[in-house]
Design a protein around this motif. Structure first.
Motif, PDB file in Angstrom:
ATOM      1  N   LEU A  49      52.351  16.588  23.993  1.00 41.09           N
ATOM      2  CA  LEU A  49      51.295  16.606  23.728  1.00 41.09           C
ATOM      3  C   LEU A  49      50.411  17.525  23.885  1.00 41.09           C
ATOM      4  O   LEU A  49      50.227  18.099  22.764  1.00 41.09           O
ATOM      5  CB  LEU A  49      50.077  15.854  24.721  1.00 41.09           C
ATOM      6  N   GLU A  50      50.468  18.532  24.769  1.00 40.69           N
ATOM      7  CA  GLU A  50      50.004  19.741  24.601  1.00 40.69           C
ATOM      8  C   GLU A  50      50.072  20.810  23.578  1.00 40.69           C
ATOM      9  O   GLU A  50      49.707  21.603  22.991  1.00 40.69           O
ATOM     10  CB  GLU A  50      49.548  20.705  26.040  1.00 40.69           C
ATOM     11  N   TRP A  52      51.522  19.820  20.769  1.00 45.41           N
ATOM     12  CA  TRP A  52      50.969  19.793  19.439  1.00 45.41           C
ATOM     13  C   TRP A  52      49.651  19.965  19.155  1.00 45.41           C
ATOM     14  O   TRP A  52      49.784  20.646  18.262  1.00 45.41           O
ATOM     15  CB  TRP A  52      51.455  18.100  19.391  1.00 45.41           C
ATOM     16  N   ARG A  53      49.235  19.814  20.538  1.00 45.78           N
ATOM     17  CA  ARG A  53      47.717  20.333  20.713  1.00 45.78           C
ATOM     18  C   ARG A  53      47.163  21.339  19.443  1.00 45.78           C
ATOM     19  O   ARG A  53      46.367  21.957  19.415  1.00 45.78           O
ATOM     20  CB  ARG A  53      46.483  19.538  21.449  1.00 45.78           C
ATOM     21  N   LEU A  54      48.345  22.306  20.508  1.00 43.55           N
ATOM     22  CA  LEU A  54      48.017  23.625  20.963  1.00 43.55           C
ATOM     23  C   LEU A  54      48.950  24.374  19.638  1.00 43.55           C
ATOM     24  O   LEU A  54      49.341  25.859  20.108  1.00 43.55           O
ATOM     25  CB  LEU A  54      48.240  24.322  22.320  1.00 43.55           C
ATOM     26  N   ARG A  55      49.449  23.945  18.840  1.00 44.83           N
ATOM     27  CA  ARG A  55      50.890  24.197  17.924  1.00 44.83           C
ATOM     28  C   ARG A  55      49.933  25.634  16.870  1.00 44.83           C
ATOM     29  O   ARG A  55      51.061  26.109  16.740  1.00 44.83           O
ATOM     30  CB  ARG A  55      50.817  23.242  17.307  1.00 44.83           C
TER      31      ARG A  55
END
Length: 203
Positions: A49-50, A52-55
């Motif tokens: 999840l992180e 994806w958020r930090l991609r």
């Protein structure tokens, strides 16, 4: 286009590939950090999840994405440990109730590796947080210095020095544990006198 670039662009198929390729590695890393199967599964979920958020922060150029993921997993595991400590602190302040036996405890007790894992976790706990991170990435997850530096966002020289300090601390701990307790000696094959009953001593 590289998988790094596709992940950075938010390509769902690239993230699926990334999960299939790295989920087991992230899980193993998380389990070594937490010593708990359930917590390790939580770390895996939160790590992706992180990710994806930090991609958008991922450099489109470079090698494997695994060091980046393990760096995120390291931070996630640390945050979960902090939250668990806060939760335990709250529980300590609550009135105690009758303890109900948990079958899970019995099941875990049957696993041969538990005692070994506990010993590893105790030794690991003597290290500072920064040393733990480097040790886990380089020794347990097999990253080289450059990959660990990428995962943690620190210079390669810092990785080397922290890993060196961690190894020295663990070597000293191992030496202390090998030393017999002061004032207590036992000859191999002669354990009888050490377990004599009080009745024998009264004769």
């Amino acid at each position: 286009m590289s998988i790094r670039a596709r992940v950075r662009d938010g390509d769902p198929a690239a993230f699926e590939e990334l999960f299939d390729e790295c989920a087991r590695s992230v899980y193993n890393h998380a389990f070594r950090l937490t010593g708990d199967w359930t917590a390790a599964e939580d770390v895996v979920s939160l790590t992706f999840l992180e990710a994806w958020r930090l991609r958008g922060r991922l450099d489109a150029d470079g090698g494997s994405v695994r060091p980046w993921l393990l760096g995120i997993a390291t931070n996630v595991a640390r945050n979960l440990r902090r939250a668990a400590r806060r939760y335990d602190d709250v529980l300590v302040r609550l009135p105690r109730s009758e303890v109900v036996p948990d079958f899970a405890d019995e099941l875990i007790g049957r696993i041969d590796d538990v005692e070994r894992l506990v010993a590893i976790q105790e030794a690991y706990g003597v290290l500072r947080c920064q040393e733990q991170d480097v040790f886990a990435l380089c020794v347990w997850s097999g990253l080289d210095y450059a990959e660990a530096a990428e995962a943690l966002g620190i210079p390669v020289g810092t990785v080397r020095s922290r890993l060196s300090r961690a190894r020295k601390k663990l070597e000293k701990l191992a030496e202390r544990r090998r030393e017999p307790p002061p004032g207590r000696r036992q000859v191999d094959g002669d354990r009888g006198p050490a377990v004599r009953s009080a009745k024998e001593d009264d004769r």
